[in-house]
Enzyme design. Structure first.
Site, PDB file in Angstrom:
ATOM      1  N   ARG A 177     -62.549-115.068 -93.018  1.00 24.37           N
ATOM      2  CA  ARG A 177     -61.201-115.055 -93.608  1.00 24.37           C
ATOM      3  C   ARG A 177     -60.813-116.371 -94.281  1.00 24.37           C
ATOM      4  NH1 ARG A 177     -58.404-111.748 -88.611  1.00 24.37           N
ATOM      5  NH2 ARG A 177     -59.494-109.829 -89.129  1.00 24.37           N
ATOM      6  N   GLU A 193     -53.969-114.503 -77.278  1.00 25.01           N
ATOM      7  CA  GLU A 193     -53.686-115.368 -78.427  1.00 25.01           C
ATOM      8  C   GLU A 193     -52.899-116.613 -78.015  1.00 25.01           C
ATOM      9  OE1 GLU A 193     -52.262-113.167 -81.834  1.00 25.01           O
ATOM     10  OE2 GLU A 193     -51.894-114.999 -82.986  1.00 25.01           O
TER      11      GLU A 193
HETATM   12  C1  LIG Z   1     -51.235-106.560 -88.433  1.00 30.16           C
HETATM   13  C2  LIG Z   1     -52.258-107.098 -87.486  1.00 30.16           C
HETATM   14  C3  LIG Z   1     -53.485-106.476 -87.356  1.00 30.16           C
HETATM   15  C4  LIG Z   1     -54.439-106.975 -86.483  1.00 30.16           C
HETATM   16  N1  LIG Z   1     -55.642-106.330 -86.377  1.00 30.16           N
HETATM   17  C5  LIG Z   1     -56.571-106.823 -85.512  1.00 30.16           C
HETATM   18  C6  LIG Z   1     -57.821-106.155 -85.355  1.00 30.16           C
HETATM   19  O1  LIG Z   1     -58.088-105.141 -85.972  1.00 30.16           O
HETATM   20  N2  LIG Z   1     -58.719-106.686 -84.494  1.00 30.16           N
HETATM   21  C7  LIG Z   1     -58.475-107.812 -83.766  1.00 30.16           C
HETATM   22  O2  LIG Z   1     -59.317-108.234 -82.987  1.00 30.16           O
HETATM   23  N3  LIG Z   1     -57.269-108.438 -83.890  1.00 30.16           N
HETATM   24  C8  LIG Z   1     -56.325-107.976 -84.722  1.00 30.16           C
HETATM   25  N4  LIG Z   1     -55.121-108.616 -84.846  1.00 30.16           N
HETATM   26  C9  LIG Z   1     -54.798-109.722 -83.930  1.00 30.16           C
HETATM   27  C10 LIG Z   1     -54.397-109.146 -82.561  1.00 30.16           C
HETATM   28  O3  LIG Z   1     -53.628-107.998 -82.745  1.00 30.16           O
HETATM   29  C11 LIG Z   1     -53.598-110.122 -81.711  1.00 30.16           C
HETATM   30  O4  LIG Z   1     -54.193-111.377 -81.715  1.00 30.16           O
HETATM   31  C12 LIG Z   1     -53.553-109.637 -80.262  1.00 30.16           C
HETATM   32  O5  LIG Z   1     -53.120-108.309 -80.221  1.00 30.16           O
HETATM   33  C13 LIG Z   1     -52.652-110.513 -79.411  1.00 30.16           C
HETATM   34  O6  LIG Z   1     -52.573-109.938 -78.143  1.00 30.16           O
HETATM   35  P1  LIG Z   1     -51.838-110.683 -76.965  1.00 30.16           P
HETATM   36  O7  LIG Z   1     -51.926-109.779 -75.781  1.00 30.16           O
HETATM   37  O8  LIG Z   1     -52.390-112.046 -76.812  1.00 30.16           O
HETATM   38  O9  LIG Z   1     -50.323-110.858 -77.442  1.00 30.16           O
HETATM   39  P2  LIG Z   1     -49.230-109.785 -78.022  1.00 30.16           P
HETATM   40  O10 LIG Z   1     -49.787-108.443 -78.247  1.00 30.16           O
HETATM   41  O11 LIG Z   1     -48.580-110.496 -79.155  1.00 30.16           O
HETATM   42  O12 LIG Z   1     -48.221-109.655 -76.848  1.00 30.16           O
HETATM   43  C14 LIG Z   1     -47.289-110.661 -76.507  1.00 30.16           C
HETATM   44  C15 LIG Z   1     -46.453-110.171 -75.357  1.00 30.16           C
HETATM   45  O13 LIG Z   1     -45.710-111.273 -74.860  1.00 30.16           O
HETATM   46  C16 LIG Z   1     -44.347-110.904 -74.731  1.00 30.16           C
HETATM   47  N5  LIG Z   1     -43.569-112.132 -74.905  1.00 30.16           N
HETATM   48  C17 LIG Z   1     -43.660-113.056 -75.884  1.00 30.16           C
HETATM   49  N6  LIG Z   1     -42.820-114.072 -75.635  1.00 30.16           N
HETATM   50  C18 LIG Z   1     -42.196-113.777 -74.486  1.00 30.16           C
HETATM   51  C19 LIG Z   1     -41.209-114.438 -73.710  1.00 30.16           C
HETATM   52  N7  LIG Z   1     -40.728-115.632 -74.047  1.00 30.16           N
HETATM   53  N8  LIG Z   1     -40.766-113.822 -72.584  1.00 30.16           N
HETATM   54  C20 LIG Z   1     -41.252-112.593 -72.214  1.00 30.16           C
HETATM   55  N9  LIG Z   1     -42.194-111.958 -72.900  1.00 30.16           N
HETATM   56  C21 LIG Z   1     -42.664-112.545 -74.017  1.00 30.16           C
HETATM   57  C22 LIG Z   1     -44.106-109.844 -75.771  1.00 30.16           C
HETATM   58  O14 LIG Z   1     -43.010-109.071 -75.385  1.00 30.16           O
HETATM   59  C23 LIG Z   1     -45.439-109.090 -75.694  1.00 30.16           C
HETATM   60  O15 LIG Z   1     -45.383-108.159 -74.641  1.00 30.16           O
HETATM   61  C24 LIG Z   1     -54.163-108.141 -85.726  1.00 30.16           C
HETATM   62  C25 LIG Z   1     -52.936-108.775 -85.866  1.00 30.16           C
HETATM   63  C26 LIG Z   1     -51.995-108.278 -86.759  1.00 30.16           C
HETATM   64  C27 LIG Z   1     -50.728-109.010 -86.938  1.00 30.16           C
END
Ligand SMILES: Cc1cc2nc3c(=O)[nH]c(=O)nc-3n(C[C@H](O)[C@H](O)[C@H](O)COP(=O)(O)OP(=O)(O)OC[C@H]3O[C@@H](n4cnc5c(N)ncnc54)[C@H](O)[C@@H]3O)c2cc1C
Length: 637
Positions: free
Chosen positions: A330, A425
């Site tokens: 990317r 992330e």
């Molecule tokens: C459009 C798009 C498409 C993507 N496609 C891909 C793909 O095809 N393949 C791939 O590998 N990656 C992809 N990614 C990246 C991937 O989706 C994310 O990196 C990943 O889903 C992050 O997961 P996570 O569990 O770390 O956080 P998130 O899914 O962002 O979850 C964060 C959680 O934390 C909670 N939260 C945040 N702050 C607080 C707070 N202060 N208090 C309480 N709760 C809080 C939120 O409510 C949520 O439940 C994509 C990203 C985007 C934007």
């Protein structure tokens, strides 16, 4: 402070197995005595909560949304990597490991990346067992496609909705534990502070977003899975609620923030089309399996795509990188798109776009095949742009998408603050300076299903249960701080909206700390952010009350944190006097305009310590040692 990543000894392929054996176990009867807080219900938090509860721990899980299944992970489109080698095209754990380290421009920790590649295969088995409807080939086996930075097909997918399907799996596992009583679910709660007692994370303070009440929760360990901070740029592909608040407040309580300037710019997004826009839409990288990227050969050629003959088109990625073609990583694809537009070869009304063309693929395979693979993405594109991508090429441009920086964690995914674990992330660990496509879902689920459930036991067993209650004075202090800040924001009653501040910050970040950076610009940006922050605290207008569902107030808190955090990103970018992956400082470029690393001086993770408001953060270094992969200039030619 010496940063000890606690990387186990021994050959890289044996480290994780050996470590799992060496880690202390918590016996089943004792697990039910431990309480664990998990903040976040995306793929990282959902999988961690479900697995910890299944093991017998008592879990409290928090999220901002009304339902855990609305976490930002649901938006993920293209797929998830694993080294299964089902297509028999030469993949292996070693190759996935190598591609990921190289893709991250040699700024990730080898041992973590190897473990990620190892457990990638377990993730697919787990998800298939949960019933995730992965795409299948004609023989019924799971199908694969290719993503950037790899010459094999290792990406498992469920059309363009992979994140949604994976999250439904994790969510089902989570809700099963809610039903058994092992997980207590707290939706519509925003974590606003980590409570630290005797140097250990022992709880959190949250705001109930429905009625404004501030609540206290104590536990034996806290796990942050709160996602990335791409929204510091205002316009990004992230969900509107994605933020840095939880991670930033933990930073202010002593957790180190690593590599904050490492942000990912995704090359295939629908271009910005106006000043009233609040979101950018991703067109999945999977589209580059079949779509061909091109611009007119001649600068200033503003004919419609169909009027430009083949001989006057420049398929610049295929020409410049014959080995990887349209599937370069990317950071490389984004920089090249910008370069073409800077040369006045961009297309569309603004000239800030390049074509992604499916005509060849449709001629070769037929519209039906393309529709089966990408139908929902094509439909989304048409709905937003009112153009039919089966007839005319899509127009795309790079946009902020993902953040490789995050809270510093060791091999056990524990931050330098004992008892505070960080997953998905929100941590900095596995992707170095540039994440390869389809690796974020892999990392979030690896962390939650397969890493933390082992490593947290090692911490809990070694730290005898100290029955902390929410009556402890550390909770009083945290709550006082949190409510004081909310009251202050509501009392300003100024003239500028929260969104207006956020937009201005986003423009500064994109202009000076975006796809290309230079030292002078970064210095300018730092001053601009300081001025904007000062104005925020004098002139922001936050309507409504605290004791209410007040989204302006929620956003105000997040933007206030972005206004501090943006400066930390700039400080980090200035400190890293090299280019690597998504961090491209114009001063450090090869003759061919590729990122030029300085391995002698910058082969490290930069971890920043908060030393007080209005004081410079302190820099700590985790040197990165490469024993298994040779450091080279990245080449995709
Ligand atoms: C459009 C798009 C498409 C993507 N496609 C891909 C793909 O095809 N393949 C791939 O590998 N990656 C992809 N990614 C990246 C991937 O989706 C994310 O990196 C990943 O889903 C992050 O997961 P996570 O569990 O770390 O956080 P998130 O899914 O962002 O979850 C964060 C959680 O934390 C909670 N939260 C945040 N702050 C607080 C707070 N202060 N208090 C309480 N709760 C809080 C939120 O409510 C949520 O439940 C994509 C990203 C985007 C934007």
């Amino acid at each position: 402070m010496a940063l000890d990543a606690k990387i186990p000894g021994g050959p890289i392929a044996e480290k994780w197995d050996r470590h799992r054996f060496d880690l202390k176990l918590v016996n089943p009867a004792n697990k039910r005595k431990f309480n664990i807080i998990v903040v976040g219900t995306g793929l990282a938090g959902g999988s961690a909560s479900a697995t910890l509860a299944e093991l017998g721990y008592n879990v409290k899980t928090f999220c901002i949304q009304d339902s855990p299944r609305r976490a930002h992970s649901i938006a993920a489109q293209g797929g998830i990597n694993a080294a299964k080698n089902y297509p028999n095209d030469g993949d292996s754990i070693w190759r996935l490991f190598y591609d990921t380290v190289k893709g991250g421009d040699f700024r990730a920790r080898e041992a973590n990346v190897y473990r990620l590649a190892q457990v990638s295969n377990d993730i697919i088995d787990q998800c298939v067992a949960q019933g995730i409807p992965f795409a299948r080939d004609y023989g019924g086996l799971l199908d694969n496609r290719s993503f950037g930075g790899a010459q094999v097909s290792r990406t498992f997918y469920a059309r363009g909705q992979t994140g949604q399907q994976l999250l439904l799996g994790a969510y089902s596992a989570l809700m099963r534990q809610v039903a058994t009583g092992k997980v207590e679910m707290f939706p519509r709660r925003e974590m606003l502070d980590v409570v630290v007692i005797d140097g250990h994370a022992k709880g959190i303070v949250v705001r109930n977003l429905i009625n404004g009440k501030v609540e206290r929760h104590a536990a034996d360990a806290v796990v942050l899975c709160t996602g990335g901070y791409g929204n510091v740029f205002f316009l990004s592909t992230n969900a509107m609620a994605s933020n840095v608040t939880a991670a930033y407040r933990a930073y202010k309580k002593g957790a180190f923030f690593a590599n904050p300037c490492f942000t990912q710019i995704h090359p295939t997004c629908i271009p910005v089309h106006g000043t009233f826009q609040s979101k950018l839409t991703l067109m999945s990288e999977s589209l580059r399996n079949d779509g061909r990227v091109w611009v007119p050969k001649n600068p200033g050629d503003n004919r419609k795509a169909g009027q430009i003959p083949e001989s006057e088109r420049d398929y610049y990625l295929e020409n410049k990188y014959p080995s990887f073609g349209n599937l370069v990583p990317r950071d490389v694809a984004s920089r090249n798109a910008k370069e073409q537009c800077d040369m006045n070869k961009g297309v569309g009304e603004t000239g800030q776009a390049v074509y992604l063309d499916f005509a060849d693929a449709i001629n070769r395979n037929g519209k039906d095949v393309i529709e089966k693979k990408y139908g929902n993405l094509f439909q989304m594109y048409e709905k937003i742009t009112a153009q039919d991508p089966y007839q005319t090429p899509m127009m795309i441009y790079p946009a902020i998408h993902y953040t490789m920086g995050g809270l510093w964690v060791d091999y056990n995914l524990m931050s330098n603050l004992p008892g505070l674990f960080v997953l998905g992330e929100a941590n900095f660990s596995d992707h170095g300076a540039n994440r390869l496509g389809a690796s974020a879902l892999m990392q979030g689920l690896a962390d939650g299903y397969f890493v933390l459930p082992y490593t947290i036991g090692g911490y809990l067993d070694g730290n005898a249960k100290a029955d902390v209650t929410t009556g402890h004075k550390a909770f009083d202090e945290s709550e006082k701080q949190v409510t004081g800040r909310i009251d202050r924001m509501l009392s300003i009653n100024g003239k500028r909206t929260v969104d207006d501040f956020h937009k201005t910050l986003g423009r500064i970040m994109w202009e000076y700390c975006g796809m290309a950076r230079n030292n002078e610009g970064l210095e300018v940006a730092r001053r601009m952010i300081q001025e904007l922050r000062a104005e925020f605290w004098e002139n922001v207008r936050v309507p409504g009350a605290n004791a209410d569902f007040n989204q302006s107030l929620e956003r105000a808190g997040r933007v206030a944190d972005f206004l501090e955090f943006g400066e930390l990103m700039i400080i980090d970018a200035l400190a890293r006097q090299e280019s690597c992956g998504g961090h491209f400082n114009e001063k450090f470029a090869t003759e061919e305009h590729e990122a030029l690393r300085d391995d002698d001086n910058f082969c490290h993770a930069a971890a920043w310590e908060h030393t007080g408001d209005d004081r410079e953060p302190e820099f700590h270094k985790e040197p990165l040692e490469f024993e298994n992969v040779k450091l080279t200039q990245r080449s995709y030619k």
